[in-house]
Design an enzyme around this catalytic site. Structure first.
Site: not given
Length: 278
Positions: A60, A113, A150
């Site tokens: 990430s 996120a 996802h």
């Protein structure tokens, strides 16, 4: 004698699609031998921070802030959403402004996120839940809301959940930029020459998949967690795009801005300069 390069990525259809050419030996990489390890993104983030056992790993962008001393970004392989991104969903509709009063299931505190949600709402109650269990936990009423990454971004409505916030849409309205989720990094201690050689083959793998989309998608379906092929195709198209082949200037600006904002708001403990392999 072949040199082994350990590549780690998530067991998801978009990553599988991206690495199809390498994983199935469709590309002759000469004296470099690529081996593949599949782990969820939260685990990959943690491993990159601790043992650094993989030469190349998906991470990430949030996690990049903690590993940039040991890894540098490859100039391709990114998952970047332009006007869309992770979703916050709930059983009942409420205002995004009320997230501060909700208990939210999140897929990991090192995910981009989570960083994006913290930039939107600086303080909220949360617990880490495996990404593929978040929808069930929200449906059961164990959480007020869930942060989806996802394929859950495409399937949440099948469980009767409502979209509260699209973080990619919010970020673009705030900054005019796409929302960067994840990228591929390579160990700094491999040195520039080997970094560039590895980079070349990974780029060719992405290009090979795009040039042979039907075959690459068929391969990726084994990682699609029972998604219909149409849904998997849509999901892959969202996260393997032109930015995956090579970051645009806007993409690079977006990565830097997201990390800068994370530091400014006290989420990330230090300033980070985003660096790429040439």
């Amino acid at each position: 004698m072949a040199r082994e390069i350990k590549v780690a990525h998530s067991p998801d259809s978009d990553d599988a699609f991206m690495f199809y050419g390498l994983a199935t030996d469709k590309i002759d990489t000469g004296e470099l031998h690529f081996t593949h390890v599949l782990k969820d993104i939260q685990s990959l983030n943690q491993i990159a921070m601790t043992t650094r056992e993989y030469d190349v790993t998906a991470v990430s962008f949030h996690a990049y802030a903690y590993i940039s001393d040991n890894y540098v970004l490859l100039p391709h392989g990114a998952s970047i959403g332009d006007g869309y991104g992770p979703l916050v969903v709930a059983r009942e509709n409420f205002s995004p402004g009320d997230l501060k009063d909700k208990r939210i299931a999140v897929p990991g505190t090192l995910t981009s996120a989570f960083l994006a949600l913290k930039l939107h709402t600086d303080d909220f109650d949360y617990a880490v839940v495996p990404f593929d269990e978040i929808i069930d936990e929200v449906v059961k009423g164990n959480f007020d809301a869930g942060l989806l990454i996802h394929e859950g971004q495409l399937t949440y409505h099948e469980e009767g959940l409502k979209k509260i916030l699209d973080l990619g849409d919010w970020w673009k309205k705030e900054t005019g930029l796409p929302l960067p989720m994840g990228g591929n990094v390579i160990r700094r201690d491999l040195g520039p020459e080997l970094q560039q050689e590895v980079s070349k083959w990974l780029h060719r793998s992405i290009q090979y998949s795009m040039d042979n989309r039907e075959d690459a998608l068929a391969y990726a379906m084994q990682f699609a967690r029972d998604m219909p092929v149409e849904t998997a195709d849509k999901f892959v198209a969202m996260w393997v795009n032109k930015s995956t082949l090579g970051y645009t200037d806007r993409d690079r600006q977006a990565v830097q801005l997201m990390l800068d904002e994370g530091f400014r708001k006290g989420i990330i403990p230090r300033e980070v300069k985003v660096e790429f392999v040439d």
